[in-house]
Design a protein around this motif. Structure first.
Motif, mmCIF file in Angstrom:
data_model
loop_
_atom_site.group_PDB
_atom_site.id
_atom_site.type_symbol
_atom_site.label_atom_id
_atom_site.label_comp_id
_atom_site.label_asym_id
_atom_site.label_seq_id
_atom_site.Cartn_x
_atom_site.Cartn_y
_atom_site.Cartn_z
ATOM 1 N N GLU A 52 21.352 -44.773 -24.838
ATOM 2 C CA GLU A 52 20.796 -43.541 -24.277
ATOM 3 C C GLU A 52 19.275 -43.644 -24.165
ATOM 4 O O GLU A 52 18.638 -44.412 -24.899
ATOM 5 N N LEU A 53 18.724 -42.864 -23.256
ATOM 6 C CA LEU A 53 17.280 -42.855 -23.043
ATOM 7 C C LEU A 53 16.791 -41.414 -23.108
ATOM 8 O O LEU A 53 17.306 -40.542 -22.407
ATOM 9 N N VAL A 54 15.798 -41.154 -23.963
ATOM 10 C CA VAL A 54 15.216 -39.818 -24.094
ATOM 11 C C VAL A 54 13.699 -39.948 -24.041
ATOM 12 O O VAL A 54 13.148 -41.060 -24.057
ATOM 13 N N TYR A 55 13.026 -38.804 -23.990
ATOM 14 C CA TYR A 55 11.570 -38.798 -23.925
ATOM 15 C C TYR A 55 11.019 -37.873 -25.001
ATOM 16 O O TYR A 55 11.663 -36.900 -25.406
ATOM 17 N N THR A 56 9.791 -38.184 -25.434
ATOM 18 C CA THR A 56 9.120 -37.341 -26.417
ATOM 19 C C THR A 56 7.613 -37.504 -26.266
ATOM 20 O O THR A 56 7.143 -38.315 -25.439
ATOM 21 N N ASP A 57 6.834 -36.750 -27.059
ATOM 22 C CA ASP A 57 5.384 -36.932 -27.053
ATOM 23 C C ASP A 57 5.005 -37.804 -28.240
ATOM 24 O O ASP A 57 5.857 -38.241 -29.009
ATOM 25 N N GLU A 58 3.707 -38.083 -28.403
ATOM 26 C CA GLU A 58 3.280 -39.015 -29.444
ATOM 27 C C GLU A 58 3.536 -38.494 -30.849
ATOM 28 O O GLU A 58 3.563 -39.266 -31.815
ATOM 29 N N LYS A 59 3.742 -37.186 -31.004
ATOM 30 C CA LYS A 59 4.029 -36.622 -32.316
ATOM 31 C C LYS A 59 5.514 -36.330 -32.499
ATOM 32 O O LYS A 59 5.919 -35.808 -33.541
ATOM 33 N N ALA A 60 6.310 -36.672 -31.475
ATOM 34 C CA ALA A 60 7.743 -36.371 -31.495
ATOM 35 C C ALA A 60 7.955 -34.893 -31.803
ATOM 36 O O ALA A 60 8.856 -34.516 -32.559
ATOM 37 N N GLY A 66 17.135 -35.786 -20.536
ATOM 38 C CA GLY A 66 17.391 -35.435 -19.141
ATOM 39 C C GLY A 66 16.705 -36.403 -18.204
ATOM 40 O O GLY A 66 16.148 -37.421 -18.625
ATOM 41 N N ARG A 67 16.732 -36.085 -16.894
ATOM 42 C CA ARG A 67 16.185 -36.963 -15.871
ATOM 43 C C ARG A 67 14.695 -36.721 -15.649
ATOM 44 O O ARG A 67 14.248 -35.575 -15.605
ATOM 45 N N LEU A 68 13.961 -37.809 -15.510
ATOM 46 C CA LEU A 68 12.549 -37.747 -15.166
ATOM 47 C C LEU A 68 12.427 -38.145 -13.695
ATOM 48 O O LEU A 68 12.811 -39.253 -13.311
ATOM 49 N N ILE A 69 11.918 -37.228 -12.857
ATOM 50 C CA ILE A 69 11.797 -37.468 -11.425
ATOM 51 C C ILE A 69 10.331 -37.559 -11.037
ATOM 52 O O ILE A 69 9.533 -36.683 -11.398
ATOM 53 N N ASP A 70 9.965 -38.618 -10.320
ATOM 54 C CA ASP A 70 8.607 -38.764 -9.805
ATOM 55 C C ASP A 70 8.498 -37.923 -8.532
ATOM 56 O O ASP A 70 9.164 -38.210 -7.533
ATOM 57 N N THR A 71 7.669 -36.890 -8.562
ATOM 58 C CA THR A 71 7.596 -35.965 -7.414
ATOM 59 C C THR A 71 6.909 -36.590 -6.200
ATOM 60 O O THR A 71 7.104 -36.121 -5.079
ATOM 61 N N GLN A 72 6.112 -37.638 -6.411
ATOM 62 C CA GLN A 72 5.447 -38.291 -5.290
ATOM 63 C C GLN A 72 6.418 -39.185 -4.517
ATOM 64 O O GLN A 72 6.435 -39.177 -3.289
ATOM 65 N N THR A 73 7.199 -39.946 -5.246
ATOM 66 C CA THR A 73 8.123 -40.898 -4.604
ATOM 67 C C THR A 73 9.544 -40.358 -4.517
ATOM 68 O O THR A 73 10.390 -40.936 -3.848
ATOM 69 N N ARG A 74 9.799 -39.247 -5.235
ATOM 70 C CA ARG A 74 11.134 -38.661 -5.344
ATOM 71 C C ARG A 74 12.133 -39.632 -6.005
ATOM 72 O O ARG A 74 13.342 -39.497 -5.868
ATOM 73 N N LYS A 75 11.621 -40.580 -6.737
ATOM 74 C CA LYS A 75 12.473 -41.555 -7.413
ATOM 75 C C LYS A 75 12.940 -41.021 -8.759
ATOM 76 O O LYS A 75 12.164 -40.413 -9.498
ATOM 77 N N ASP A 76 14.214 -41.260 -9.056
ATOM 78 C CA ASP A 76 14.766 -40.912 -10.360
ATOM 79 C C ASP A 76 14.346 -42.015 -11.330
ATOM 80 O O ASP A 76 14.967 -43.067 -11.414
ATOM 81 N N VAL A 77 13.252 -41.780 -12.033
ATOM 82 C CA VAL A 77 12.685 -42.779 -12.933
ATOM 83 C C VAL A 77 13.668 -43.138 -14.042
ATOM 84 O O VAL A 77 13.791 -44.304 -14.430
ATOM 85 N N THR A 78 14.373 -42.139 -14.534
ATOM 86 C CA THR A 78 15.318 -42.371 -15.632
ATOM 87 C C THR A 78 16.453 -43.277 -15.194
ATOM 88 O O THR A 78 16.795 -44.249 -15.890
ATOM 89 N N GLN A 79 17.050 -43.004 -14.034
ATOM 90 C CA GLN A 79 18.165 -43.825 -13.568
ATOM 91 C C GLN A 79 17.720 -45.249 -13.279
ATOM 92 O O GLN A 79 18.433 -46.209 -13.590
ATOM 93 N N THR A 80 16.538 -45.392 -12.683
ATOM 94 C CA THR A 80 16.010 -46.726 -12.407
ATOM 95 C C THR A 80 15.852 -47.522 -13.697
ATOM 96 O O THR A 80 16.204 -48.703 -13.766
ATOM 97 N N ARG A 81 15.337 -46.868 -14.704
ATOM 98 C CA ARG A 81 15.137 -47.540 -16.004
ATOM 99 C C ARG A 81 16.464 -47.855 -16.671
ATOM 100 O O ARG A 81 16.644 -48.940 -17.238
#
Length: 229
Positions: A52-60, A66-81
């Motif tokens: 699984e892949l998740v995201y957090t900040d430096e302090k957790a 969920g999915r991270l989408i690049d609004t400039q390229t409209r690429k699903d960053v999470t799925q690509t990774r």
């Protein structure tokens, strides 16, 4: 004197270690495979050993599942990774442990891990039956029931394995009871666990791309076309 680049690298590594520790404290187990900072809003990508892949900040201070989408390229960053993380070295597959079928010129190559009692595998078989110029390697991967193991063993022991597989998957003709060395089934199960294959069907293309689950012929053809580019 340390360069700025080295100092920054050390700082980033320290932050990643802190994120790993914080996430594992939250989870209550050493569950983190890797941590890397992303270029998106100071987020850190956390890959868990479960895949699984998740995201957090430096302090957790929070975890985003969920999915991270690049609004400039409209690429699903999470799925690509995830596609990158789940890819394999196709050349490392022990193809002698699979049922080989060559259709047409056989130039395009697909390896599948399938359970003979998997309904989606049977749907996939009908899609693959319509394809041409492809070599198929079917790894028998019985994970659903003891009967799946029995059918896999009988198919492997058949005089014509390819025919026995297709007769069952496409026409519902059960393989005759046969006896032979079926240790390959256990090796396939061990291989599937190593590759983190948790469900069937799972497909792999020649470039190592993984396709998890049933896919229609059009989607498979599109993926194969991308490999050949």
């Amino acid at each position: 004197m340390l360069s700025c680049a080295l100092l920054m690298a050390g700082f980033a590594h320290a932050n990643e270690d802190a994120v790993r520790k914080a996430v594992e404290t939250f989870v209550g187990a050493p569950a983190v495979e890797s941590v890397a900072r992303t270029p998106y809003g100071g987020l850190y990508e956390v890959v868990l050993k479960s895949g699984e892949l998740v995201y957090t900040d430096e302090k957790a201070g929070f975890i985003i599942d969920g999915r991270l989408i690049d609004t400039q390229t409209r690429k699903d960053v999470t799925q690509t990774r995830l596609n990158q993380l789940s890819a394999i070295d196709f050349s490392s597959l022990p193809l002698n442990q699979a049922i080989k079928q060559v259709k047409g010129n056989g130039k395009r190559v697909i390896a599948t891990f399938e359970d003979p009692n998997c309904g989606y595998c049977k749907r996939l078989a009908k899609e693959l039956a319509q394809m041409n110029d492809v070599t198929l390697y079917v790894f028998l991967y019985p994970i659903l029931s003891p009967d799946s193991t029995t059918k896999s063993q009988n198919i492997w022991c058949a005089k014509d394995r390819s025919k026995a597989w297709n007769d069952w998957m496409n026409d519902g003709k059960a393989p005759a009871s046969k006896e032979c060395d079926t240790s390959v089934i256990d090796r396939n199960l061990a291989l599937g666990q190593k590759l983190k294959i948790h469900g069937t069907p799972t497909l792999f293309l020649a470039d190592g791309t993984r396709i998890g689950g049933y896919a229609p012929m059009a989607e498979i053809e599109k993926a194969l076309a991308a490999v050949s580019k």
